[in-house]
Design an enzyme around this catalytic site. Structure first.
Site, mmCIF file in Angstrom:
data_model
loop_
_atom_site.group_PDB
_atom_site.id
_atom_site.type_symbol
_atom_site.label_atom_id
_atom_site.label_comp_id
_atom_site.label_asym_id
_atom_site.label_seq_id
_atom_site.Cartn_x
_atom_site.Cartn_y
_atom_site.Cartn_z
ATOM 1 N N LYS A 77 0.921 -7.493 -10.792
ATOM 2 C CA LYS A 77 0.252 -6.517 -9.695
ATOM 3 C C LYS A 77 0.108 -7.356 -8.264
ATOM 4 O O LYS A 77 0.108 -6.495 -7.262
ATOM 5 C CB LYS A 77 -1.080 -6.333 -10.258
ATOM 6 C CG LYS A 77 -1.774 -5.279 -9.223
ATOM 7 C CD LYS A 77 -1.104 -3.824 -9.092
ATOM 8 C CE LYS A 77 -1.804 -2.774 -8.109
ATOM 9 N NZ LYS A 77 -1.012 -1.667 -8.072
ATOM 10 N N SER B 205 22.399 -1.194 8.612
ATOM 11 C CA SER B 205 21.609 -0.894 7.479
ATOM 12 C C SER B 205 21.385 0.388 7.089
ATOM 13 O O SER B 205 22.134 0.884 6.677
ATOM 14 C CB SER B 205 20.361 -1.929 7.607
ATOM 15 O OG SER B 205 19.719 -2.442 6.384
#
Length: 331
Positions: free
Chosen positions: A204, A152
């Protein structure tokens, strides 16, 4: 065969020893005509020894014994090695420290090549990219060497080097991005907790653990993951000269080093000695001497790292329970 750098260091040491020997003989053997003559030879020898040490220090400053800098990336990658309410593993990798080491090696006139040792399962996206960019800035040959794991974010970093080496049994790949959150909504309802958010902006509080996500929020967060993945694929395909379609077709699989080499994810297989021989060949020298570059940390930061290790020993078992549950992205 002794390198020209080693011959130069030896010449400086021998010259310094000869000069100090001459001074010692002149001061303690030839000149005195008193009882000091009895101790003259002893004092001369002491002077020679001190001279050799002094000349050795001068030689080390003028002609350091190393010509390759090694920087190690070990453990999960984060910005500062922490990143949570509880201490992270002491073996985590602070990206800013790694960048500082690479830049310091780049500024060192004695360093001709960079060896980046990778043993990491990945980690945060932007810190991984910062290390990759630092490797790309290095002015000279760069080699990434995967020991146990180069997955990764570790592979993201490796794509910034000229070549990637691995062992037969190294774990390589996992070119993908994951976004995760803890869904504690049902648990909260069972114990009588409810979420009430006051936000400005529809998304949000998307991914907050104590509230159920809407389909729109899932689509929004998946879009973030997809955008990071596109960026990851682009970085790897450009740095490793691989087709983007091939990178995507790996589907974030991990491979053992031998298979990774067969499909082109790894350039060469070999031991650490093989890597050093390859670097020496690129530098057109008989052999190289590697110096391990470590972060320069103030005393208080070193003390803080020690305290973190103690806290980790007591608190690591709670980390999976006491996290804030927010949506997090990592490679």
């Amino acid at each position: 065969m002794v390198s020209s750098r080693g011959i130069g260091r030896l010449a400086i040491v021998l010259l310094g020893a000869a000069l100090f020997a001459a001074v010692g003989v002149g001061l303690f053997v030839v000149a005195p005509e008193t009882l000091a003559d009895l101790f003259g030879v002893l004092f001369a020898l002491v002077t020679v020894v001190l001279g050799i040490r002094f000349a050795g220090n001068v030689a080390g400053s003028l002609l350091p014994a190393y010509d390759v800098a090694e920087v190690a990336v070990e453990g999960p990658i984060s910005r500062d090695g922490g990143g949570g309410p509880l201490p992270s593993s002491p073996r985590s990798t602070p990206a800013d420290d790694i960048v500082e080491q690479i830049d310091r090696a780049n500024d060192d006139e004695n360093v001709d090549a960079l060896l980046l040792k990778l043993n990491t399962p990945g980690g945060e996206v932007v810190p991984s990219d910062d290390i990759k960019l630092a490797a790309e800035r290095f002015d000279g040959p760069t080699a990434a060497y995967a020991t146990d794991v180069c997955a990764s974010g570790g592979y993201w970093i490796a794509s910034g080097c000229d070549e990637l080496w691995a062992r037969d049994a190294s774990v390589v790949g996992s070119i993908g991005v994951i976004g995760a959150r803890v869904n504690a909504n049902e648990l909260a309802e069972k114990i009588g907790l409810s979420y009430e958010g006051f936000t400005a902006g529809e998304y949000k509080d998307a991914g907050t653990a104590l509230k159920e996500m809407t389909d729109d929020e899932r689509e929004y967060l998946q879009g973030l993951v997809d955008d990071y993945y596109d960026h990851f694929v682009e970085r790897v395909s450009d740095g490793r000269d691989l087709e983007p379609s091939f990178v995507r077709d790996t589907e974030a699989r991990v491979y053992l080093g031998e298979q990774a080499h067969e499909i082109g994810l790894v350039d060469e297989l070999g031991t650490r000695e093989d890597v050093e021989d390859a670097i020496a060949a690129r530098l057109e020298v008989d052999e190289v001497t590697v110096e391990e570059f470590e972060p320069t940390r103030p005393l208080m930061r070193r003390l803080g790292a020690g305290a973190q290790r103690v806290a980790y020993a007591f608190g690591s078992g709670l980390a999976g329970i006491a996290g804030d549950g927010e949506f997090r992205l990592r490679t």
